[in-house]
Motif scaffolding. Structure first.
Motif, PDB file in Angstrom:
ATOM      1  N   ASP A   1     -32.041   9.706  35.314  1.00  0.00           N
ATOM      2  CA  ASP A   1     -32.500   8.751  36.122  1.00  0.00           C
ATOM      3  C   ASP A   1     -32.209   7.404  35.550  1.00  0.00           C
ATOM      4  O   ASP A   1     -32.436   6.515  36.252  1.00  0.00           O
ATOM      5  CB  ASP A   1     -33.880   8.966  36.748  1.00  0.00           C
ATOM      6  N   TYR A   2     -31.626   7.372  34.394  1.00  0.00           N
ATOM      7  CA  TYR A   2     -31.512   5.934  33.605  1.00  0.00           C
ATOM      8  C   TYR A   2     -30.039   5.803  33.177  1.00  0.00           C
ATOM      9  O   TYR A   2     -29.365   6.641  32.778  1.00  0.00           O
ATOM     10  CB  TYR A   2     -32.371   5.992  32.560  1.00  0.00           C
ATOM     11  N   ALA A   3     -29.827   4.722  33.262  1.00  0.00           N
ATOM     12  CA  ALA A   3     -28.310   3.916  32.662  1.00  0.00           C
ATOM     13  C   ALA A   3     -28.997   3.915  31.080  1.00  0.00           C
ATOM     14  O   ALA A   3     -29.910   3.466  30.602  1.00  0.00           O
ATOM     15  CB  ALA A   3     -27.737   2.729  33.077  1.00  0.00           C
ATOM     16  N   ILE A   4     -27.984   4.215  30.023  1.00  0.00           N
ATOM     17  CA  ILE A   4     -28.286   4.015  28.635  1.00  0.00           C
ATOM     18  C   ILE A   4     -27.132   3.087  27.984  1.00  0.00           C
ATOM     19  O   ILE A   4     -25.953   3.272  28.085  1.00  0.00           O
ATOM     20  CB  ILE A   4     -28.272   5.218  27.938  1.00  0.00           C
ATOM     21  N   GLY A   5     -27.472   2.056  27.319  1.00  0.00           N
ATOM     22  CA  GLY A   5     -26.601   1.153  26.612  1.00  0.00           C
ATOM     23  C   GLY A   5     -26.732   1.323  25.236  1.00  0.00           C
ATOM     24  O   GLY A   5     -27.948   1.845  24.700  1.00  0.00           O
ATOM     25  N   TRP A   6     -25.591   0.685  24.542  1.00  0.00           N
ATOM     26  CA  TRP A   6     -25.813   0.727  23.068  1.00  0.00           C
ATOM     27  C   TRP A   6     -25.485  -0.828  22.824  1.00  0.00           C
ATOM     28  O   TRP A   6     -24.731  -1.480  23.370  1.00  0.00           O
ATOM     29  CB  TRP A   6     -24.503   1.370  22.576  1.00  0.00           C
ATOM     30  N   ILE A   7     -26.416  -1.157  21.886  1.00  0.00           N
ATOM     31  CA  ILE A   7     -26.431  -2.616  21.369  1.00  0.00           C
ATOM     32  C   ILE A   7     -26.314  -2.748  19.706  1.00  0.00           C
ATOM     33  O   ILE A   7     -27.095  -1.641  19.238  1.00  0.00           O
ATOM     34  CB  ILE A   7     -27.770  -3.113  21.967  1.00  0.00           C
ATOM     35  N   ARG A   8     -25.809  -3.550  19.357  1.00  0.00           N
ATOM     36  CA  ARG A   8     -25.677  -3.412  17.690  1.00  0.00           C
ATOM     37  C   ARG A   8     -26.111  -4.917  17.272  1.00  0.00           C
ATOM     38  O   ARG A   8     -26.152  -5.882  17.946  1.00  0.00           O
ATOM     39  CB  ARG A   8     -24.375  -3.201  17.133  1.00  0.00           C
ATOM     40  N   GLN A   9     -26.787  -4.812  16.020  1.00  0.00           N
ATOM     41  CA  GLN A   9     -26.970  -6.344  15.274  1.00  0.00           C
ATOM     42  C   GLN A   9     -26.440  -6.093  13.971  1.00  0.00           C
ATOM     43  O   GLN A   9     -26.746  -5.442  13.097  1.00  0.00           O
ATOM     44  CB  GLN A   9     -28.535  -6.650  15.355  1.00  0.00           C
ATOM     45  N   ALA A  10     -25.459  -7.058  13.719  1.00  0.00           N
ATOM     46  CA  ALA A  10     -25.046  -7.261  12.444  1.00  0.00           C
ATOM     47  C   ALA A  10     -25.846  -8.214  11.534  1.00  0.00           C
ATOM     48  O   ALA A  10     -26.487  -8.849  12.202  1.00  0.00           O
ATOM     49  CB  ALA A  10     -23.458  -7.754  12.283  1.00  0.00           C
ATOM     50  N   PRO A  11     -25.703  -8.079  10.061  1.00  0.00           N
ATOM     51  CA  PRO A  11     -26.636  -9.014   9.327  1.00  0.00           C
ATOM     52  C   PRO A  11     -26.228 -10.337   9.627  1.00  0.00           C
ATOM     53  O   PRO A  11     -25.221 -10.708   9.582  1.00  0.00           O
ATOM     54  CB  PRO A  11     -26.173  -8.455   7.992  1.00  0.00           C
ATOM     55  N   GLY A  12     -27.467 -11.099  10.039  1.00  0.00           N
ATOM     56  CA  GLY A  12     -27.484 -12.417  10.159  1.00  0.00           C
ATOM     57  C   GLY A  12     -26.820 -12.793  11.391  1.00  0.00           C
ATOM     58  O   GLY A  12     -26.339 -14.042  11.681  1.00  0.00           O
ATOM     59  N   LYS A  13     -26.525 -11.920  12.385  1.00  0.00           N
ATOM     60  CA  LYS A  13     -26.097 -12.098  13.518  1.00  0.00           C
ATOM     61  C   LYS A  13     -26.856 -11.792  14.794  1.00  0.00           C
ATOM     62  O   LYS A  13     -28.070 -10.897  14.728  1.00  0.00           O
ATOM     63  CB  LYS A  13     -24.740 -11.712  13.748  1.00  0.00           C
ATOM     64  N   GLN A  14     -26.710 -12.242  15.943  1.00  0.00           N
ATOM     65  CA  GLN A  14     -27.513 -11.814  16.915  1.00  0.00           C
ATOM     66  C   GLN A  14     -27.139 -10.566  17.617  1.00  0.00           C
ATOM     67  O   GLN A  14     -25.998 -10.056  17.364  1.00  0.00           O
ATOM     68  CB  GLN A  14     -27.447 -13.027  18.378  1.00  0.00           C
ATOM     69  N   ARG A  15     -28.081  -9.901  18.456  1.00  0.00           N
ATOM     70  CA  ARG A  15     -27.673  -8.412  18.957  1.00  0.00           C
ATOM     71  C   ARG A  15     -26.632  -8.881  19.808  1.00  0.00           C
ATOM     72  O   ARG A  15     -26.468  -9.757  20.732  1.00  0.00           O
ATOM     73  CB  ARG A  15     -28.841  -7.958  19.601  1.00  0.00           C
TER      74      ARG A  15
ATOM     75  N   ALA B   1     -30.732   1.871  24.269  1.00  0.00           N
ATOM     76  CA  ALA B   1     -31.649   1.272  25.097  1.00  0.00           C
ATOM     77  C   ALA B   1     -31.545   2.007  26.564  1.00  0.00           C
ATOM     78  O   ALA B   1     -30.451   2.042  26.909  1.00  0.00           O
ATOM     79  CB  ALA B   1     -31.963   0.128  24.933  1.00  0.00           C
ATOM     80  N   ALA B   2     -32.625   2.164  27.412  1.00  0.00           N
ATOM     81  CA  ALA B   2     -32.422   2.512  28.662  1.00  0.00           C
ATOM     82  C   ALA B   2     -32.028   1.037  29.435  1.00  0.00           C
ATOM     83  O   ALA B   2     -32.722  -0.059  28.949  1.00  0.00           O
ATOM     84  CB  ALA B   2     -33.613   3.037  29.380  1.00  0.00           C
ATOM     85  N   VAL B   3     -31.387   0.756  30.351  1.00  0.00           N
ATOM     86  CA  VAL B   3     -30.817  -0.449  30.812  1.00  0.00           C
ATOM     87  C   VAL B   3     -30.740  -0.484  32.219  1.00  0.00           C
ATOM     88  O   VAL B   3     -30.696   0.558  32.938  1.00  0.00           O
ATOM     89  CB  VAL B   3     -29.472  -0.804  30.029  1.00  0.00           C
ATOM     90  N   ASP B   4     -30.863  -1.773  32.858  1.00  0.00           N
ATOM     91  CA  ASP B   4     -30.523  -2.112  34.188  1.00  0.00           C
ATOM     92  C   ASP B   4     -28.944  -2.483  34.323  1.00  0.00           C
ATOM     93  O   ASP B   4     -28.615  -3.337  33.211  1.00  0.00           O
ATOM     94  CB  ASP B   4     -31.421  -3.082  34.876  1.00  0.00           C
ATOM     95  N   VAL B   5     -28.218  -2.216  35.358  1.00  0.00           N
ATOM     96  CA  VAL B   5     -27.032  -2.364  35.420  1.00  0.00           C
ATOM     97  C   VAL B   5     -26.782  -3.340  36.675  1.00  0.00           C
ATOM     98  O   VAL B   5     -27.180  -2.808  37.958  1.00  0.00           O
ATOM     99  CB  VAL B   5     -25.958  -1.100  35.283  1.00  0.00           C
ATOM    100  N   ALA B   6     -26.037  -4.493  36.588  1.00  0.00           N
ATOM    101  CA  ALA B   6     -25.796  -5.218  37.621  1.00  0.00           C
ATOM    102  C   ALA B   6     -24.537  -5.999  37.337  1.00  0.00           C
ATOM    103  O   ALA B   6     -24.401  -6.733  36.438  1.00  0.00           O
ATOM    104  CB  ALA B   6     -26.954  -6.087  38.169  1.00  0.00           C
ATOM    105  N   GLY B   7     -23.748  -6.284  38.351  1.00  0.00           N
ATOM    106  CA  GLY B   7     -22.557  -6.964  38.224  1.00  0.00           C
ATOM    107  C   GLY B   7     -21.770  -6.561  36.995  1.00  0.00           C
ATOM    108  O   GLY B   7     -21.196  -7.754  36.561  1.00  0.00           O
ATOM    109  N   GLY B   8     -21.716  -5.337  36.743  1.00  0.00           N
ATOM    110  CA  GLY B   8     -20.814  -5.142  35.647  1.00  0.00           C
ATOM    111  C   GLY B   8     -21.302  -5.413  34.186  1.00  0.00           C
ATOM    112  O   GLY B   8     -20.797  -5.539  32.965  1.00  0.00           O
ATOM    113  N   ARG B   9     -22.511  -6.124  34.116  1.00  0.00           N
ATOM    114  CA  ARG B   9     -23.550  -6.352  32.872  1.00  0.00           C
ATOM    115  C   ARG B   9     -24.511  -5.350  32.890  1.00  0.00           C
ATOM    116  O   ARG B   9     -25.178  -4.888  33.940  1.00  0.00           O
ATOM    117  CB  ARG B   9     -23.907  -7.706  32.841  1.00  0.00           C
ATOM    118  N   PHE B  10     -25.121  -5.295  31.594  1.00  0.00           N
ATOM    119  CA  PHE B  10     -26.226  -4.242  31.518  1.00  0.00           C
ATOM    120  C   PHE B  10     -27.335  -5.270  30.705  1.00  0.00           C
ATOM    121  O   PHE B  10     -27.167  -6.167  29.954  1.00  0.00           O
ATOM    122  CB  PHE B  10     -26.004  -2.995  30.908  1.00  0.00           C
TER     123      PHE B  10
END
Length: 121
Positions: A30-44, A95-104
């Motif tokens: 029932d869920y879309a799943i996304g991958w997000i990363r965070q490098a040292p000293g940088k934003q996600r 993370a579980a994500v919402d998807v809209a307009g090609g973005r999550f």
């Protein structure tokens, strides 16, 4: 609700890794799943996601190198990473994500603990 990313490690430049995101406490179907990363000293930053209908959205920076797949019966989503570069070094989260307009957009409370990926010779 739990999401657990695993499969990280140390890999040489040009190598490959497959990360897994195993979920529990909710029905993966029932869920879309996304991958997000965070490098040292940088934003996600977002990497990509896979929808409930098995469509994947991969950000331009990763197209051609990264793919996302899911096996609902195993409660698992995968991030296959090929051609890894030192700049791919980061903690990778699912993370579980919402998807809209090609973005999550990650849902609050549906983040997992990350897994460290280090690309180095």
């Amino acid at each position: 609700v739990q999401l657990q990313a695993s499969g990280g490690g140390l890999v040489q430049p040009g190598g490959s890794l497959r990360l897994s995101c195993t979920v529990s406490g909710f029905l993966l179907d029932d869920y879309a799943i996304g991958w997000i990363r965070q490098a040292p000293g940088k934003q996600r930053e977002g990497v990509g996601c896979i929808t409930t209908s098995d469509d994947s959205i991969i950000l331009d920076s990763f197209k051609g190198r990264f793919t996302i797949s899911r096996v609902n019966a195993k409660n698992t989503v995968y991030l296959q990473m090929n051609g890894l570069k030192p700049e791919d070094t980061a903690v990778y989260y699912c993370a579980a994500v919402d998807v809209a307009g090609g973005r999550f957009y990650p849902k609050a409370g549906y983040w997992g603990q990350g897994t460290q990926v280090t690309v180095s010779s």
